[in-house]
Design a protein around this motif. Structure first.
Motif, PDB file in Angstrom:
ATOM      1  N   GLY A 152      -0.785   0.525 -58.768  1.00  0.00           N
ATOM      2  CA  GLY A 152      -2.045   0.994 -58.084  1.00  0.00           C
ATOM      3  C   GLY A 152      -2.285   0.212 -56.791  1.00  0.00           C
ATOM      4  N   VAL A 153      -1.975  -1.202 -56.778  1.00  0.00           N
ATOM      5  CA  VAL A 153      -2.128  -2.084 -55.462  1.00  0.00           C
ATOM      6  C   VAL A 153      -1.049  -1.770 -54.780  1.00  0.00           C
ATOM      7  CG1 VAL A 153      -1.759  -4.452 -54.749  1.00  0.00           C
ATOM      8  CG2 VAL A 153      -3.274  -3.839 -56.925  1.00  0.00           C
ATOM      9  N   VAL A 154       0.107  -1.439 -55.169  1.00  0.00           N
ATOM     10  CA  VAL A 154       1.370  -0.994 -54.320  1.00  0.00           C
ATOM     11  C   VAL A 154       1.224   0.193 -53.538  1.00  0.00           C
ATOM     12  CG1 VAL A 154       3.950  -0.648 -54.185  1.00  0.00           C
ATOM     13  CG2 VAL A 154       3.005  -2.482 -55.510  1.00  0.00           C
ATOM     14  N   LEU A 155       0.790   1.183 -54.311  1.00  0.00           N
ATOM     15  CA  LEU A 155       0.594   2.533 -53.945  1.00  0.00           C
ATOM     16  C   LEU A 155      -0.859   2.489 -52.587  1.00  0.00           C
ATOM     17  CD1 LEU A 155       1.114   5.426 -54.012  1.00  0.00           C
ATOM     18  CD2 LEU A 155      -0.905   5.671 -55.728  1.00  0.00           C
ATOM     19  N   CYS A 156      -1.738   1.682 -53.093  1.00  0.00           N
ATOM     20  CA  CYS A 156      -2.715   1.679 -52.116  1.00  0.00           C
ATOM     21  C   CYS A 156      -2.196   0.961 -50.663  1.00  0.00           C
ATOM     22  CB  CYS A 156      -4.050   0.678 -52.343  1.00  0.00           C
ATOM     23  SG  CYS A 156      -4.884   1.351 -53.833  1.00  0.00           S
ATOM     24  N   LEU A 157      -1.391  -0.037 -50.781  1.00  0.00           N
ATOM     25  CA  LEU A 157      -0.554  -0.648 -49.653  1.00  0.00           C
ATOM     26  C   LEU A 157       0.000   0.329 -48.906  1.00  0.00           C
ATOM     27  CD1 LEU A 157       0.463  -4.059 -51.093  1.00  0.00           C
ATOM     28  CD2 LEU A 157      -1.553  -3.706 -49.353  1.00  0.00           C
ATOM     29  N   ILE A 158       0.855   1.011 -49.466  1.00  0.00           N
ATOM     30  CA  ILE A 158       1.499   2.305 -49.024  1.00  0.00           C
ATOM     31  C   ILE A 158       0.591   3.193 -48.150  1.00  0.00           C
ATOM     32  CG2 ILE A 158       3.285   4.101 -49.313  1.00  0.00           C
ATOM     33  CD1 ILE A 158       4.552   2.451 -51.528  1.00  0.00           C
ATOM     34  N   VAL A 159      -0.096   3.633 -48.812  1.00  0.00           N
ATOM     35  CA  VAL A 159      -0.931   4.676 -48.226  1.00  0.00           C
ATOM     36  C   VAL A 159      -1.694   4.224 -47.159  1.00  0.00           C
ATOM     37  CG1 VAL A 159      -3.335   6.140 -48.821  1.00  0.00           C
ATOM     38  CG2 VAL A 159      -1.536   5.882 -50.479  1.00  0.00           C
ATOM     39  N   ALA A 160      -2.237   2.788 -47.164  1.00  0.00           N
ATOM     40  CA  ALA A 160      -2.837   2.229 -45.911  1.00  0.00           C
ATOM     41  C   ALA A 160      -1.989   2.045 -44.734  1.00  0.00           C
ATOM     42  CB  ALA A 160      -3.459   0.728 -46.262  1.00  0.00           C
ATOM     43  N   GLY A 161      -0.964   1.820 -45.076  1.00  0.00           N
ATOM     44  CA  GLY A 161       0.446   1.626 -44.047  1.00  0.00           C
ATOM     45  C   GLY A 161       0.676   3.103 -43.283  1.00  0.00           C
ATOM     46  N   ILE A 162       0.699   3.971 -44.257  1.00  0.00           N
ATOM     47  CA  ILE A 162       1.062   5.398 -43.692  1.00  0.00           C
ATOM     48  C   ILE A 162      -0.351   5.881 -42.801  1.00  0.00           C
ATOM     49  CG2 ILE A 162       1.213   8.021 -44.251  1.00  0.00           C
ATOM     50  CD1 ILE A 162       2.614   7.028 -46.772  1.00  0.00           C
TER      51      ILE A 162
END
Length: 226
Positions: A152-162
């Motif tokens: 979940g943490v990694v997914l949130c970071l990816i979404v924030a980057g996009i």
């Protein structure tokens, strides 16, 4: 006959007194913190509680070994204090004048520690067998698996980057569009403006009216009247 019975009881009592005393062989000290654990709901330590403790120790001994025939009478308590601490030993049920090895008693207590704690509404910290190490509680597993939290943490970071890249791209596009529109407006009005390229100010020519170079203009004036 009565004298013989009384004499026998006296001998047994004396023997038990020798068996159960502080730091005696195979003896264990117990300390209870009832008020600390239960607060206003704390109960008084009395003969009934002592009987329950003996019963729980006897239960632990019998449950630990199927061959054990330990009775409540085989569990001896001594040196009971008002702050609820005491010593106890377990006597051999076949002889009743010798104690069960401390290693056996310790193993039985450790095996049934949770049952004993529950009987007195206490825990390892508030019902302490001073010579017996506390049983380790099973590790508490989080309600959510660790791998799912990391994912979940990694997914949130990816979404924030996009999202950041998309927003910054939109802003750059709007800025370029605005600059292009302003430049076109200036060209349509025929105005000359100064732009800076590589740190050098440059004039933008008026595409409609053109721009006269002052050097050539002076030459034209000098040679024209022939």
């Amino acid at each position: 006959m009565l004298r013989v019975s009384l004499l026998t009881l006296s001998v047994v009592a004396i023997a038990h007194a020798e068996l159960c005393k502080p730091d005696a062989q195979n003896a264990f000290k117990v300390r209870l913190s009832i008020k600390t654990a239960l607060g206003e709901n704390a109960y008084a330590w009395d003969a009934n509680e002592e009987y329950l403790f003996k019963a729980m120790v006897a239960f632990a001994m019998r449950r630990y070994s199927s061959k054990s025939t330990t009775q409540i009478s085989n569990v001896l308590l001594c040196n009971v204090t008002d702050r609820v601490s005491f010593w106890f030993v377990v006597t051999d049920s076949s002889k009743n004048v010798t104690t069960v090895p401390g290693s056996v008693v310790e193993a039985a207590i450790r095996m049934n520690r949770n049952r004993i704690n529950s009987a007195f509404l206490l825990s390892d910290k508030t019902l302490q067998f001073l010579k017996i190490t506390s049983t380790l509680s099973p590790p508490v597993e989080p309600a959510t698996p660790v791998w799912l939290i990391v994912f979940g943490v990694v997914l949130c970071l990816i979404v924030a980057g996009i999202v950041f890249l998309v927003v910054s791209g939109i802003q750059k596009h709007k800025k370029k569009t605005k600059e292009s529109t302003e430049r076109e407006n200036l060209e349509e009005k025929g105005e000359v403006t100064v732009t800076v390229e590589n740190g050098i100010p440059c004039e933008v020519l008026d595409l409609k009216a053109g721009h006269v170079n002052g050097v050539f203009a002076a030459d034209d004036e000098r040679f024209t009247p022939l």
